[in-house]
Design a protein around this motif. Structure first.
Motif, PDB file in Angstrom:
ATOM      1  N   GLU A 323      86.954  18.585  87.066  1.00 32.78           N
ATOM      2  CA  GLU A 323      88.333  18.175  86.826  1.00 32.78           C
ATOM      3  C   GLU A 323      88.515  16.673  87.038  1.00 32.78           C
ATOM      4  OE1 GLU A 323      90.511  20.149  85.632  1.00 32.78           O
ATOM      5  OE2 GLU A 323      89.442  22.055  85.868  1.00 32.78           O
ATOM      6  N   SER A 324      87.843  16.122  88.057  1.00 34.11           N
ATOM      7  CA  SER A 324      88.025  14.701  88.340  1.00 34.11           C
ATOM      8  C   SER A 324      87.496  13.849  87.191  1.00 34.11           C
ATOM      9  CB  SER A 324      87.317  14.327  89.646  1.00 34.11           C
ATOM     10  OG  SER A 324      85.922  14.568  89.544  1.00 34.11           O
ATOM     11  N   PHE A 325      86.418  14.297  86.527  1.00 34.52           N
ATOM     12  CA  PHE A 325      85.902  13.545  85.381  1.00 34.52           C
ATOM     13  C   PHE A 325      86.930  13.508  84.265  1.00 34.52           C
ATOM     14  CE2 PHE A 325      84.077  13.971  81.119  1.00 34.52           C
ATOM     15  CZ  PHE A 325      83.492  12.716  80.984  1.00 34.52           C
ATOM     16  N   PHE A 326      87.464  14.663  83.898  1.00 30.05           N
ATOM     17  CA  PHE A 326      88.408  14.723  82.789  1.00 30.05           C
ATOM     18  C   PHE A 326      89.668  13.928  83.095  1.00 30.05           C
ATOM     19  CE2 PHE A 326      86.013  18.757  82.021  1.00 30.05           C
ATOM     20  CZ  PHE A 326      85.453  18.369  80.812  1.00 30.05           C
ATOM     21  N   ILE A 355      95.130  26.335  72.750  1.00 32.26           N
ATOM     22  CA  ILE A 355      94.508  25.235  73.471  1.00 32.26           C
ATOM     23  C   ILE A 355      95.194  25.100  74.828  1.00 32.26           C
ATOM     24  CG2 ILE A 355      94.535  22.709  73.607  1.00 32.26           C
ATOM     25  CD1 ILE A 355      92.199  23.452  72.149  1.00 32.26           C
ATOM     26  N   ARG A 356      94.374  24.950  75.867  1.00 38.31           N
ATOM     27  CA  ARG A 356      94.917  24.714  77.207  1.00 38.31           C
ATOM     28  C   ARG A 356      94.514  23.308  77.638  1.00 38.31           C
ATOM     29  NH1 ARG A 356      93.518  25.311  82.682  1.00 38.31           N
ATOM     30  NH2 ARG A 356      91.371  25.880  82.133  1.00 38.31           N
ATOM     31  N   ALA A 357      95.503  22.448  77.844  1.00 36.36           N
ATOM     32  CA  ALA A 357      95.222  21.089  78.291  1.00 36.36           C
ATOM     33  C   ALA A 357      94.789  21.126  79.752  1.00 36.36           C
ATOM     34  CB  ALA A 357      96.462  20.219  78.133  1.00 36.36           C
ATOM     35  N   ILE A 358      93.610  20.560  80.045  1.00 32.95           N
ATOM     36  CA  ILE A 358      93.093  20.596  81.416  1.00 32.95           C
ATOM     37  C   ILE A 358      93.191  19.232  82.105  1.00 32.95           C
ATOM     38  CG2 ILE A 358      91.562  22.529  80.951  1.00 32.95           C
ATOM     39  CD1 ILE A 358      89.258  20.595  80.678  1.00 32.95           C
ATOM     40  N   ALA A 359      93.495  18.183  81.340  1.00 31.40           N
ATOM     41  CA  ALA A 359      93.720  16.854  81.928  1.00 31.40           C
ATOM     42  C   ALA A 359      94.638  16.090  80.982  1.00 31.40           C
ATOM     43  CB  ALA A 359      92.395  16.118  82.121  1.00 31.40           C
ATOM     44  N   VAL A 360      95.757  15.595  81.499  1.00 26.50           N
ATOM     45  CA  VAL A 360      96.763  14.939  80.659  1.00 26.50           C
ATOM     46  C   VAL A 360      97.255  13.676  81.356  1.00 26.50           C
ATOM     47  CG1 VAL A 360      98.929  15.208  79.400  1.00 26.50           C
ATOM     48  CG2 VAL A 360      97.510  17.221  79.870  1.00 26.50           C
ATOM     49  N   ASN A 361      97.322  12.581  80.593  1.00 25.43           N
ATOM     50  CA  ASN A 361      97.968  11.365  81.061  1.00 25.43           C
ATOM     51  C   ASN A 361      99.056  11.025  80.058  1.00 25.43           C
ATOM     52  OD1 ASN A 361      98.470   8.346  81.009  1.00 25.43           O
ATOM     53  ND2 ASN A 361      97.182   8.471  82.835  1.00 25.43           N
ATOM     54  N   ALA A 453      81.899  14.330  77.530  1.00 28.29           N
ATOM     55  CA  ALA A 453      82.951  15.303  77.816  1.00 28.29           C
ATOM     56  C   ALA A 453      82.531  16.704  77.378  1.00 28.29           C
ATOM     57  CB  ALA A 453      84.248  14.894  77.120  1.00 28.29           C
ATOM     58  N   SER A 454      81.815  16.786  76.245  1.00 27.30           N
ATOM     59  CA  SER A 454      81.334  18.087  75.779  1.00 27.30           C
ATOM     60  C   SER A 454      80.390  18.707  76.794  1.00 27.30           C
ATOM     61  CB  SER A 454      80.616  17.942  74.428  1.00 27.30           C
ATOM     62  OG  SER A 454      81.506  17.524  73.421  1.00 27.30           O
ATOM     63  N   ALA A 455      79.437  17.899  77.271  1.00 22.81           N
ATOM     64  CA  ALA A 455      78.474  18.405  78.254  1.00 22.81           C
ATOM     65  C   ALA A 455      79.175  18.821  79.536  1.00 22.81           C
ATOM     66  CB  ALA A 455      77.422  17.335  78.545  1.00 22.81           C
ATOM     67  N   GLU A 456      80.159  18.044  79.968  1.00 25.26           N
ATOM     68  CA  GLU A 456      80.863  18.363  81.198  1.00 25.26           C
ATOM     69  C   GLU A 456      81.707  19.632  81.040  1.00 25.26           C
ATOM     70  OE1 GLU A 456      81.639  18.256  85.024  1.00 25.26           O
ATOM     71  OE2 GLU A 456      80.308  16.844  83.986  1.00 25.26           O
ATOM     72  N   MET A 457      82.306  19.811  79.854  1.00 25.43           N
ATOM     73  CA  MET A 457      83.108  21.008  79.625  1.00 25.43           C
ATOM     74  C   MET A 457      82.220  22.250  79.595  1.00 25.43           C
ATOM     75  SD  MET A 457      85.962  21.807  76.664  1.00 25.43           S
ATOM     76  CE  MET A 457      87.137  20.690  77.452  1.00 25.43           C
ATOM     77  N   GLU A 458      81.045  22.115  78.957  1.00 26.41           N
ATOM     78  CA  GLU A 458      80.138  23.263  78.922  1.00 26.41           C
ATOM     79  C   GLU A 458      79.624  23.580  80.323  1.00 26.41           C
ATOM     80  OE1 GLU A 458      76.722  25.118  76.046  1.00 26.41           O
ATOM     81  OE2 GLU A 458      77.006  22.959  76.061  1.00 26.41           O
ATOM     82  N   ARG A 459      79.312  22.542  81.098  1.00 25.66           N
ATOM     83  CA  ARG A 459      78.887  22.775  82.482  1.00 25.66           C
ATOM     84  C   ARG A 459      79.989  23.466  83.282  1.00 25.66           C
ATOM     85  NH1 ARG A 459      79.133  21.151  87.596  1.00 25.66           N
ATOM     86  NH2 ARG A 459      81.009  19.985  87.112  1.00 25.66           N
ATOM     87  N   ARG A 460      81.223  23.038  83.038  1.00 21.40           N
ATOM     88  CA  ARG A 460      82.367  23.630  83.733  1.00 21.40           C
ATOM     89  C   ARG A 460      82.529  25.102  83.356  1.00 21.40           C
ATOM     90  NH1 ARG A 460      87.830  23.762  82.188  1.00 21.40           N
ATOM     91  NH2 ARG A 460      89.344  23.633  83.903  1.00 21.40           N
ATOM     92  N   ARG A 461      82.364  25.406  82.065  1.00 26.64           N
ATOM     93  CA  ARG A 461      82.475  26.791  81.617  1.00 26.64           C
ATOM     94  C   ARG A 461      81.354  27.654  82.199  1.00 26.64           C
ATOM     95  NH1 ARG A 461      84.457  27.697  75.406  1.00 26.64           N
ATOM     96  NH2 ARG A 461      86.632  27.116  75.741  1.00 26.64           N
ATOM     97  N   GLN A 462      80.140  27.107  82.202  1.00 25.93           N
ATOM     98  CA  GLN A 462      79.023  27.880  82.738  1.00 25.93           C
ATOM     99  C   GLN A 462      79.176  28.096  84.234  1.00 25.93           C
ATOM    100  OE1 GLN A 462      75.380  26.000  81.564  1.00 25.93           O
ATOM    101  NE2 GLN A 462      75.602  26.540  79.409  1.00 25.93           N
ATOM    102  N   LEU A 463      79.717  27.117  84.926  1.00 24.42           N
ATOM    103  CA  LEU A 463      79.959  27.284  86.361  1.00 24.42           C
ATOM    104  C   LEU A 463      80.980  28.385  86.605  1.00 24.42           C
ATOM    105  CD1 LEU A 463      79.416  26.288  89.225  1.00 24.42           C
ATOM    106  CD2 LEU A 463      81.228  24.594  88.921  1.00 24.42           C
TER     107      LEU A 463
END
Length: 893
Positions: A323-326, A355-361, A453-463
């Protein structure tokens, strides 16, 4: 850590570093031959690919020539191979119409299989990745990556990297064209003038001695804001082009000294005094007898800004993950691009249309995450088509996405986030309330960071998937024992806070093992799945109840908020009814039963482990009494305070001399002769008096006390048997725990030797339950005991679950019919049938039969008539101490 995702992030960082290094080294403006060598070598080393090459098409697009190939193994460059369109029509067609060809299996891929014979097989090439070199909307060649001797499933970041290398090749071709133009200018003034004016870069001719501008091209006029008439005849200093005159002096000095200069970076000021970054390439020429410099100035302001922003954003997100990365990424993107909103959205796994927004500015501040439908939004187009940019009017283009108009969004740029399989898993986007001028910059930034971001999202999903797997049963999908502990922890805290009651129902299925063994695990698994769904529906329909599977055929149900007496029993009755209702599975109509133990919180325990233990005690009581369900009672609990105290004292009882052995006589029913005694332990407790085995043997079997206790009884009984000198055998019970001890035969032999007894004097009795845990191990131990000359009998036969196949393989001598059948055989036809069939079965197997619990002469006579060999019971003789047993023998003989 998730290794595949970390590797992907490392790959992307390495790729970005290579691109930056190539740009910094001046590849776009290098000579083609040098550039091809640098590009192929850098790509091969970064990607770990054996062969990387650059090929160019001729003008008619009929021939493809290898300009340079780098072999990673030999570290050598090659060139000169030519492919003709007539030999490889499918491949040439693909080059003309496709930006990339991804062929993990090149020999079978429809666009590359033409190379299978004579090229792929000869060089042992397994996989190919081709990135098209497109210039001015047409295919000009291809960057080809070839994996030798191993398959490469080209990841999305590798494909993007290959495309970036192809883009650099386009820049090389552009600069090659400029160099060719400059050469032609020197040869022909007419051609020079035409090329100068048509070049997309600024071109100027300046006299070296005084700095007077002699000519400029149209690109100069267009981009600088000055008309040619305003600058020709004036010096560059008078016009004010140089932002830093020191740069001008250094540039002129280099031209005078070397006659040329390349990739000289300077800052120029436009007519509106805006600084812009240029790379200068200049050559000294003689015009009308005077030294002049012809300068090509390429505007790299956008690329330099992009590089700066990439460094800033990369530094900002740093080593952040999850989450902190996004959140860091959207903050830096919004700040760098001046976006009004930046967000990362993830496709919901349970609803692909949302779509679910997981990080928004938004407006420079982090806002709460939100969800919205894909249909009719720019996100839908991005996920389907790739990177999309709408410089203005985006709200009008997507009227169904009302949030765009409501928030005044004018421009929108987004990039998809793909998983390793190339499937969309989310997107990253920036939105503006103004028309966007620097569209390319925004696109490039999103492309660059989409890979990370793709790699981090996939890592997040796999976790998340791993966390779910760790807490859920893989067969039924129900929460597992680990998750139950968390559910109970939170639920019991709520119960304590509200003052209401909670109940844990521990469910153990009856007859499931028979179904599983008879019909197979496939049917058994299907039954568990259907039963799980049925239990969930039943508990949900009643408004509460969380169903979990603990493993095997054991389930647990947590219910909280019980507000009236008997609610827990009503819930157990509903669960029992749901379980016992017939199930249709693979053509079978199956029925199972269940035993349910109920423990209440906080009445019975104040911790999850304590509550689970209480429910377990109640469940076994329900199973013993076949009552369906039972509420925990302290009197049922073998681990109650009294029993725990008794277990503690039991360990010292032998040393203190509190243990005794009583002897119950056994007779041969046909002759009435004494056939021996059964040794039965008694505990003369200093406080509780004489305790029967049922009070302490179950406790002993829970600990290692059972071993020394068994050996003590064995030694005492054999010593007494030898002292009496009577014929027959002494029967001693052997526990399951002792039977599974590999040293059991040696321990028994040692006791026999110490007593000076004979093995033929001993009969060991084993319950059926002792054989169930590990039948093969029990068989091996019993064979060793039999080989010592010891007689072996199955005690309480008919009350366990041993199979005939096990019995026929065991080294047995006798079966003892359980007292529960013998006691009622005269009044119960079913019990009489069991006794008769057991006698017949034993004799057919060559075993003798003994009956327990003979309490009257009629039962004894009936057993004698049906061929029972031996018997014991109160009618023959009660258990008695040694002196009483000796008196009993004297009285009857």
């Amino acid at each position: 850590m998730n290794r595949p995702l970390d590797d992907a992030a490392i790959r992307v960082q390495a790729q970005q570093a290579t691109l930056f290094a190539l740009l910094k080294s001046g590849i776009p403006t290098a000579l083609a031959g040098d550039a091809w060598k640098s590009l192929t070598e850098a790509t091969a080393k970064t990607m770990g690919v054996r062969r990387v090459s650059v090929w160019l098409l001729d003008a008619p697009r009929e021939h493809l020539t290898m300009e340079c190939l780098y072999d990673l193994k030999t570290h050598r460059h090659h060139k000169g191979v030519v492919f003709e369109a007539t030999d490889y029509p499918a491949y040439f067609h693909a080059l003309r119409w496709n930006r990339a060809i991804v062929a993990p299996d090149a020999a079978t891929h429809p666009r590359t299989r033409e190379f299978a014979q004579g090229y792929l097989d000869k060089l042992n090439i397994v996989s190919m990745l081709d990135a098209g070199i497109w210039r001015a909307g047409e295919a000009r060649g291809v960057v080809c990556l070839e994996a030798v001797g191993e398959r490469r499933d080209w990841t999305s970041d590798e494909q993007l990297f290959a495309g970036s290398i192809a883009d650099l090749a386009v820049s090389v071709l552009d600069n090659e064209a400029l160099r060719s133009t400059r050469t032609q200018l020197e040869e022909s003034q007419l051609l020079f003038s035409h090329a100068m004016r048509s070049s997309p870069d600024w071109i100027s001719i300046v006299r070296i001695d005084d700095g007077v501008i002699l000519d400029v091209n149209e690109a100069f006029e267009r981009e600088s804001g000055y008309r040619a008439a305003e600058v020709v005849g004036r010096t560059t200093l008078e016009v004010g082009l140089w932002a830093d005159t020191k740069q001008r002096n250094e540039w002129i000095a280099r031209i005078r000294r070397d006659g040329q200069a390349h990739e000289f970076e300077v800052e120029f000021l436009t007519r509106d005094r805006q600084p812009r970054t240029f790379l200068l390439n200049g050559h000294r020429v003689e015009i009308a007898g005077q030294d002049c410099v012809v300068t090509t100035s390429r505007d790299v302001s956008v690329s330099r800004r992009r590089e700066q922003l990439v460094r800033q954003i990369a530094s900002g997100v740093g080593a952040a993950v999850g989450e902190s990365f996004f959140r860091s990424l959207v903050d830096h993107l919004a700040a760098s691009l001046g976006a009004d909103t930046a967000f990362v959205g993830e496709l919901r796994s349970e609803d692909a249309g949302t779509i679910r927004a997981i990080a928004v500015n938004a407006g420079g501040k982090a806002v709460l995450d939100f969800e919205y439908p894909l249909a009719g939004s720019p996100c839908e187009t991005i996920l389907a088509d790739g990177v999309c940019a709408y410089a203005s009017g985006v709200a009008a283009l997507f009227p169904r996405d009302r949030a765009l108009a409501e928030n005044g969004i004018e421009a929108y740029v987004g990039a998809p986030l793909m998983d390793a399989a190339g499937k969309p898993q989310g997107l990253i986007a920036v939105m503006f309330r103004r028309p966007l001028a620097e569209v390319a910059l925004a696109e490039n930034l999103l492309r660059i960071f989409a890979a990370r971001a793709s790699a981090e999202m996939e890592r997040r999903r796999q976790l998340r998937s791993l966390e779910h797997q760790a807490r859920h049963d893989p067969l039924t999908g129900l929460p597992n024992r680990v998750r139950l502990g968390e559910i109970l922890e939170a639920g019991m805290a709520r119960v304590a806070a509200t003052g209401k009651r909670g109940a844990l129902l521990l469910v153990d299925l009856d007859h499931f093992k028979e179904i599983n063994d008879t019909l197979g695990h496939q049917v058994g698994d299907a039954l568990l799945v259907k039963l799980s769904r049925r239990l969930e529906r039943e508990m949900q329909s009643s408004g509460h109840g969380k169903v979990t599977r603990l493993g095997g055929d054991e389930f647990a149900i947590w219910i909280e908020g019980l507000d009236h007496p008997g609610a827990e029993e009503q819930a157990a009755a509903r669960a029992l009814a749901a379980i016992t209702a017939p199930l249709a599975i693979e053509g079978y109509r199956l029925e199972v039963g269940a035993s349910i133990g109920i423990a209440l919180a906080p009445a019975h325990a104040d911790s999850p482990s304590g509550l689970l233990r209480c429910a377990d005690v109640a469940m076994y009581d329900a199973k013993r009494h076949a009552s369906g369900f039972t509420i925990y009672q302290v009197s049922q609990d073998p681990y109650s305070t009294e029993r725990l105290a008794l277990l503690t004292e039991l360990g010292e009882s032998i040393r203190r001399g509190e243990m005794e052995v009583h002897y119950q006589p056994r007779r041969r029913l046909a002759t009435g002769e004494l056939s021996g005694f059964e040794a039965l332990s008694r505990w003369r407790h200093p406080r509780l008096g004489l305790l029967s085995p049922s009070r302490f043997i179950p406790l002993a079997e829970l600990s290692d006390v059972i071993r020394p206790l068994t050996l003590w009884v064995l030694g005492t009984a054999l010593t007494q048997q030898k002292a009496w000198g009577t014929p027959g055998r002494m029967a001693v019970n052997l526990s399951a725990r002792h039977l599974l001890d590999d040293s059991c035969p040696e321990q028994i032999a040692r006791v026999i030797s110490e007593c000076g007894a004979s093995a033929s004097m001993l009969e060991l009795e084993i319950t059926e339950s002792a054989l169930i845990a590990d039948p093969e191990r029990a068989r091996v131990t019993l064979e060793r005991i039999r080989d010592m000359g010891i007689r072996i009998a199955i005690d309480d036969f008919g009350t366990g679950y041993s199979s005939l196949s096990h019995l026929t393989r065991l080294p047995l001598h006798a079966l003892k019919i359980d007292v529960s059948f013998v006691r009622h055989m005269l009044t119960s036809p079913a019990d009489a049938a069991i006794v008769d069939s057991t006698i017949g079965l034993a004799h057919q197997l060559g075993l003798s039969v003994s009956a327990e619990g003979i309490e009257d002469a009629a039962t004894l006579e009936r057993l004698r008539e049906h061929g029972c060999d031996e018997g014991q019971g109160f009618h023959i003789g009660r258990p008695m101490d040694a002196s009483a047993a000796e008196a009993w023998m004297l009285e009857r003989h």
